[in-house]
Write an enzyme that holds these catalytic residues in place. Structure first.
Site, PDB file in Angstrom:
ATOM      1  CB  SER A  22      -0.944   0.023   1.205  1.00  0.00           C
ATOM      2  OG  SER A  22      -0.201   0.220   2.398  1.00  0.00           O
ATOM      3  CE  LYS A 124       3.720 -23.648   8.381  1.00  0.00           C
ATOM      4  NZ  LYS A 124       3.915 -24.275   9.663  1.00  0.00           N
ATOM      5  CB  SER A 140      17.620  -7.368   4.329  1.00  0.00           C
ATOM      6  OG  SER A 140      18.499  -7.197   5.420  1.00  0.00           O
TER       7      SER A 140
END
Ligand SMILES: NC(=O)c1ccc[n+]([C@@H]2O[C@H](COP(=O)([O-])OP(=O)(O)OC[C@H]3O[C@@H](n4cnc5c(N)ncnc54)[C@H](OP(=O)(O)O)[C@@H]3O)[C@@H](O)[C@H]2O)c1
Length: 247
Positions: A22, A124, A140
């Site tokens: 967003s 996951k 990162s």
């Protein structure tokens, strides 16, 4: 012998899910991918900001409000999202910096929730739905390599993220897993500072950098697009910082 990879690197018609899309780096990436013909899905925690962002994206883009600090929400999102090609994770709250003697340990643990555990959880539950040839790109920051005083937690999150990227590249291959490692970029991330402090930070950083300017969100969007389109790099943390780690 295995057929060599085709070099059709176009994003035309590819489905790209951007968690944190967003604003800032995520929105710039959504715009850049949309401009190349990708079908973009953005996710953030705030419906109003999603609606504002969708107004800037091509017709047919979609947006969903999901609090990414909660595993259950991420699991449910991917159960309904369908298959897709590229996952980008840029979600993060404003930074809170503190020297270690001023750091409340329980609060410090919570800073990992969205940036690190949110990204891990998204990988996951998202990875099983990624089409052949797809990729995961995480975020990162140069604080991993060049922290300032007060950056213990932010630097730790970045270091953990970069290790996670390598581990996932091994475990999830042939899905490519990489991260962009930005230096200081002008986005809402710095919104909790006063305007004077923020402009001061941008100026002092720009003066110090090899390229004599702080980054724009588009600089980082370009890096995310590269990581989606290239087909031979995995497990890499790609630094885009105006030369910050060298000065
Ligand atoms: N900008 C920089 O200088 C810089 C440098 C190095 C690394 N980074 C990292 O890059 C990432 C993106 O930063 P940015 O500069 O793009 O910041 P930003 O403009 O503030 O964007 C952060 C995004 O995270 C979303 N978000 C926040 N809390 C959320 C939640 N609970 N659930 C779902 N989404 C949530 C925000 O959406 P809503 O507010 O709509 O929920 C927004 O889309 C962060 O991890 C940051 O640490 C940034």
């Amino acid at each position: 012998m295995e057929t060599p990879t085709t070099f059709n690197q176009s994003l035309q018609g590819k489905r790209v899910i951007i968690l944190g899309g967003s604003s800032g780096l995520g929105l710039a990436t959504a715009k850049a991918a949309g401009a190349e013909g990708a079908n973009v899905v953005i996710v953030s925690g705030n419906q109003q900001r999603i609606d504002n962002a969708l107004a800037e994206l091509p017709a047919g883009s979609a947006g969903f409000s999901v609090d990414l600090s909660k595993e259950e929400n991420i699991k449910t999102f991917f159960e309904h999202a369908g298959n897709f090609d590229h996952l980008v994770y840029t979600a993060g709250e404003n930074l809170t910096l503190n020297t270690l003697d001023q750091t409340n340990i329980d609060e410090a643990r919570t800073f990992f929730n969205l940036r690190y555990w949110g990204a891990l959880t998204a990988v996951k539950y998202g990875a099983p739905h990624i089409n052949a040839g797809g990729s995961i790109s995480l975020t990162s920051g140069t604080a991993s390599a060049r922290p300032g005083s007060g950056w213990s937690i932010a630097s730790s999150i970045c270091g953990a993220m970069e290790g996670f990227v390598r581990a996932m590249a091994v475990e999830l291959a042939p899905i490519r897993v990489n991260a962009v490692v930005p230096g200081v970029i002008k986005t809402n991330l710095w919104g909790s500072m006063s305007e004077a402090d923020r402009e001061g930070l941008y100026k002092s950083q720009a003066d110090a950098l090899l390229l004599k300017r702080v980054g724009e969100a588009e600089d980082i969007a370009f890096a995310f697009l590269y990581l989606m389109k290239q087909q031979f790099g995995t497990g890499q943390n790609m630094v885009i910082d105006g030369g910050a780690v060298l000065v």
